[in-house]
Motif scaffolding. Structure first.
Motif, PDB file in Angstrom:
ATOM      1  N   THR A   1       0.816  -1.215   0.000  1.00 30.70           N
ATOM      2  CA  THR A   1       0.000   0.000   0.000  1.00 30.70           C
ATOM      3  C   THR A   1       0.854   1.272   0.000  1.00 30.70           C
ATOM      4  O   THR A   1       0.480   2.269  -0.619  1.00 30.70           O
TER       5      THR A   1
ATOM      6  N   ASP B   1       6.205   4.568  -7.364  1.00 31.67           N
ATOM      7  CA  ASP B   1       5.789   3.889  -8.591  1.00 31.67           C
ATOM      8  C   ASP B   1       6.816   2.834  -8.959  1.00 31.67           C
ATOM      9  O   ASP B   1       7.349   2.818 -10.060  1.00 31.67           O
TER      10      ASP B   1
ATOM     11  N   GLY C   1      -5.802   4.143   4.453  1.00 30.29           N
ATOM     12  CA  GLY C   1      -5.766   3.130   3.408  1.00 30.29           C
ATOM     13  C   GLY C   1      -4.437   2.439   3.242  1.00 30.29           C
ATOM     14  O   GLY C   1      -4.214   1.769   2.227  1.00 30.29           O
ATOM     15  N   ILE C   2      -3.558   2.561   4.246  1.00 30.19           N
ATOM     16  CA  ILE C   2      -2.256   1.904   4.098  1.00 30.19           C
ATOM     17  C   ILE C   2      -2.043   0.784   5.107  1.00 30.19           C
ATOM     18  O   ILE C   2      -1.221  -0.109   4.882  1.00 30.19           O
TER      19      ILE C   2
ATOM     20  N   ALA D   1       1.863   1.853  -3.606  1.00 29.11           N
ATOM     21  CA  ALA D   1       0.741   2.203  -4.471  1.00 29.11           C
ATOM     22  C   ALA D   1       0.342   3.664  -4.306  1.00 29.11           C
ATOM     23  O   ALA D   1      -0.075   4.316  -5.266  1.00 29.11           O
ATOM     24  N   LYS D   2       0.506   4.203  -3.090  1.00 26.46           N
ATOM     25  CA  LYS D   2       0.106   5.578  -2.835  1.00 26.46           C
ATOM     26  C   LYS D   2       1.219   6.591  -3.064  1.00 26.46           C
ATOM     27  O   LYS D   2       0.969   7.723  -3.478  1.00 26.46           O
ATOM     28  N   PHE D   3       2.465   6.206  -2.776  1.00 26.45           N
ATOM     29  CA  PHE D   3       3.528   7.206  -2.735  1.00 26.45           C
ATOM     30  C   PHE D   3       4.723   6.920  -3.639  1.00 26.45           C
ATOM     31  O   PHE D   3       5.625   7.738  -3.734  1.00 26.45           O
TER      32      PHE D   3
ATOM     33  N   LYS E   1      -7.505  -3.142  -4.609  1.00 29.34           N
ATOM     34  CA  LYS E   1      -7.026  -3.559  -3.297  1.00 29.34           C
ATOM     35  C   LYS E   1      -6.328  -4.908  -3.367  1.00 29.34           C
ATOM     36  O   LYS E   1      -5.241  -5.102  -2.792  1.00 29.34           O
TER      37      LYS E   1
ATOM     38  N   THR F   1       1.624  -1.204   6.616  1.00 30.56           N
ATOM     39  CA  THR F   1       2.365  -1.154   5.367  1.00 30.56           C
ATOM     40  C   THR F   1       3.871  -1.224   5.583  1.00 30.56           C
ATOM     41  O   THR F   1       4.365  -1.296   6.717  1.00 30.56           O
TER      42      THR F   1
END
Length: 501
Positions: free
Chosen positions: A320, A327, A404-405, A323-325, A360, A408
């Motif tokens: 997670t 690439d 949402g992490i 995916a958020k911070f 997800k 992680t």
């Protein structure tokens, strides 16, 4: 033992700083500065000094993008090739017997990171465990993990696996000097997170590291990272091309170009490779047949690694964060499909992850592909040859779940270093969960410290075996599970990272 801040090392006297509970020495050189003719060379001994060397402030971080050396809000550590240093933290109270030593290797994908982060200083861990903490810098990216050996000339030799060689040199410094700081050179535990966890596994597979450590802890390792000789040569050629030179002129360019020009060329080549070959991380140790005879995961499985007790585990929600911070991981169905390169493999994975290919499930699968999948192979392989203890970190305070992490990547560093009462620890528990984080921190540290003292965690944590696969699920409350996520484990069997060639 050890009440003074002035310590006689093999290279000269160093002066640290006394705090309320700990003594600290910062940026102690463990090898000569790898600059000039020593650029791209194995670490060389430090030139001894006379007088007292002030060691109360951090020096340089390893060469990297400025953002990677961030040490606080709007605070960045300066970077330089002259960064082969380590830090020592010891309890201020003298001891009548040598203390166990823990040596921490920071993460950052072998591209970024620094030992100067406040969390890594280890004061809480040192005091709780009556232990000596060491944290180290090592060469990163272009200067630590690209094999330019093909471009060597009689006048300019370029050696391989320099970051790994640096870590060996730091452990040699510990063996020689740590007794003067109150540590026991006969009881050294190495531990690291992410790329640092992979470094731990690489040291297990490095013959020259034999006897330099006695226990190992690997937190979230991308365990099957390794470059084959062919992949390493192709990647180095692409880096040289990006530097704007030709093979016949590469030696001179690598010797004379600015450190930042070389760094940028390698970083851009790495980013391109990550886009083209999802799941392949080209900044990694090279199986060079010299320092590293086998890929670390293969050496461990085959029984050719150092047979010391090992703790190894991953976090439940590794993917997670990326995916958020970031690439860099295959955390979408398209990227995971490219990394797998096999329709049958994708079908197995899809069946094991309910909801796949929704976002997800894909993020969970991508994180497992990079971290959990190969770690399970290490757990099984090492357990055949030495005591092995497996864990999964599940604890996530409400704020991280809402973000949402969840549990992680890297969130396990907070309890490992006793960070529940740090500003960051309080921030992530502002919406609840502080008591749980404190409990998890105590469990984490007590197990890590028992392991460092005796070679085994607390008695409530049994060894991992292939027949039962008993895993400690670190949460509030903590529990034991046998073969957690078995269906996923079986789905990943036989799947390997892609190659460049």
């Amino acid at each position: 033992m050890v009440a003074s801040t002035d310590i006689q090392t093999a290279d000269g006297v160093v002066r640290g700083r006394r705090g309320r509970r700990v003594l600290r020495w910062r940026s102690l050189p463990y090898a000569a500065a790898p600059v000039g003719d020593l650029r791209f060379r194995a670490p060389r001994p430090v030139t001894p000094w006379t007088g007292v060397r002030e060691s109360t402030e951090f020096g340089f971080a390893a060469m990297q993008h400025r953002a990677g050396a961030r040490i606080g809000p709007r605070r960045y550590q300066p970077t330089n090739e002259d960064s082969l240093t380590l830090n020592v933290t010891a309890p201020v109270t003298p001891s009548d017997k040598p203390r166990p030593v823990l040596v921490f290797i920071h993460g950052g994908g072998y591209l970024t990171g620094t030992s100067a982060l406040a969390l890594y200083s280890g004061g809480r861990l040192a005091v709780r465990g009556d232990a000596v903490l060491v944290s180290l810098n090592y060469r990163l990216g272009a200067f630590g993990y690209v094999d330019f050996g093909e471009f060597s000339t009689p006048d300019h030799v370029f050696e391989s696996n320099l970051g790994l060689r640096d870590q060996v040199a730091a452990l040699e410094w510990v063996r020689t000097n740590i007794a003067a700081f109150g540590g026991d050179p006969g009881n050294v535990t190495i531990f690291g997170e992410s790329a640092g966890a992979h470094a731990v596994l690489s040291l297990l597979a490095t013959p020259t590291a034999k006897g330099l450590f006695h226990q190992a802890i690997s937190q979230s390792p991308p365990a099957d990272w390794a470059m084959t000789p062919d992949d390493a040569r192709l990647f180095a050629r692409r880096c040289v091309e990006r530097l704007g030179t030709t093979p016949d002129r590469a030696a001179e360019a690598l010797r004379t170009a600015s450190a930042n020009d070389i760094r940028r060329a390698v970083d851009r080549t790495s980013n391109r490779t990550l886009r083209e070959r999802r799941g392949l991380f080209p900044i990694a140790p090279v199986v060079d047949g010299v320092l590293l005879p086998q890929a670390p995961i293969d050496a461990i499985i085959d029984g050719n690694a150092h047979r010391v007790p090992l703790i190894i585990g991953t976090n439940r929600d590794e993917g997670t964060l990326f995916a958020k911070f970031a690439d860099s991981l295959p955390t979408t169905p398209e990227r995971l499909r490219a990394a797998l390169g096999d329709d049958d493999a994708e079908s197995r994975i899809a069946a094991a992850y309910p909801g796949y290919p929704d976002a997800k499930a894909a993020v969970r699968a991508g994180g497992d592909f990079v971290f959990w999948r190969p770690s399970v192979r290490v757990m099984a392989g090492h357990s055949r040859h030495a005591p092995t203890y497996a864990y999964r970190y599940d604890f996530a305070p409400r704020a991280l779940r809402l973000a949402g992490i969840g549990a992680t990547h890297a969130t396990d560093l907070i309890p490992a270093f006793g960070g529940a009462d740090t500003p960051f620890g309080r921030a992530i528990t502002a919406a609840g969960g502080h008591r749980g984080l404190q409990s998890v921190s105590n469990q984490f540290q007590d197990n890590w410290l028992a392991f460092a003292r005796t070679g085994a965690p607390l008695p409530s944590w049994p060894t991992y075996t292939e027949s039962r696969r008993t895993t400690l699920i670190i949460d509030s409350p903590t529990r034991l599970e046998h073969d957690p996520d078995k269906a996923k484990r079986l789905a990943w069997q036989g799947i390997r990272v892609p190659t460049l060639t």
